[in-house]
Scaffold this motif. Sequence first.
Motif: not given
Length: 313
Positions: A96-101, A156-161, A106-109, A195-198
Amino acid sequence: MGHRNQTYISEFFLMGLTDDPELQPLIFCLFLSMYLVTILGNLLIILAVSSDSHLKTPMYFFLSNLSFSDICLSTTTIPKMLVSIQAHNHSITYLGCLTQACFVLISVGLENCLLAVMAFDRYTAICHPLRYTIIMNSRFCGLLILLSLLLSIVDALLHSLMVLQLTFCTNLEIPLFFCEVVQIIKLACSDTFINNIVIYFAAGLFGGVPVCGIIFSYTQIVLSVLQMPSVDGKYKAFSTCGSHLSVVSLFYGTGLGVYISSALTKSSRNTAVTSMMYTVVPQMLNPFIYSLRNRDMKKSVIKLIGKIPFVFQ
């Protein structure tokens, strides 16, 4: 401190604005009111644009999409917080946390991209008025929206994965009222260098590029307007950009304030409060900015509100 693999993580804990039980009812009423105002205001913008033939232009088409993005961002964050306050349970499942993030990203981007697209629309309308209808045709406008959405989803998917590859410590407390990918990464025990570089690359792409595009567009607009011989023409040109400039200033101003505040303070409560400034406040104020500063939008919204009583009769 020991750590465990993310496979065995069942939940994170959202710290929220405060843990004082006496303030929880006040926070609940405040956020519920802000959420309702956000939904109602942005829905009115969308309905006004879709129902008024005078607003069938690219500028208002992009505005209605911006309102939809605002609704999505607010709905992604606030309802979960309201449920947590009512249930006295601030936990959120790992998925749920990953989905929300993911949806927050997506919305902010999308909002970043839309603000840049709207600046380009104003630039084309003022600097190339004779070619405006040719350049900003319905097909091109639709492609701009789809491209903005696609870029936001891929990011968003890249960060989540990438978060899925991390291992986490036993401390799983997020100092916000919603899940944010940066805060999730801070809880990881494994190496987060990639992760931080991305994140920095994405911040440059979805922050730097749109801002540069907006600055370029308005620089050209100002230069073009200053060359107009008519004072009325100058006023009309600037007035069409006033609402968008106000929204841009509010969105990026609050975002910059959050960044500076996070860098200067280590308080989790202050971080939670400042995060509210870019995920809640701009989305609530955007409809008021456009409806109050834009004459055509104000007329359409008032006309739409006037029809509401007849719907229930």
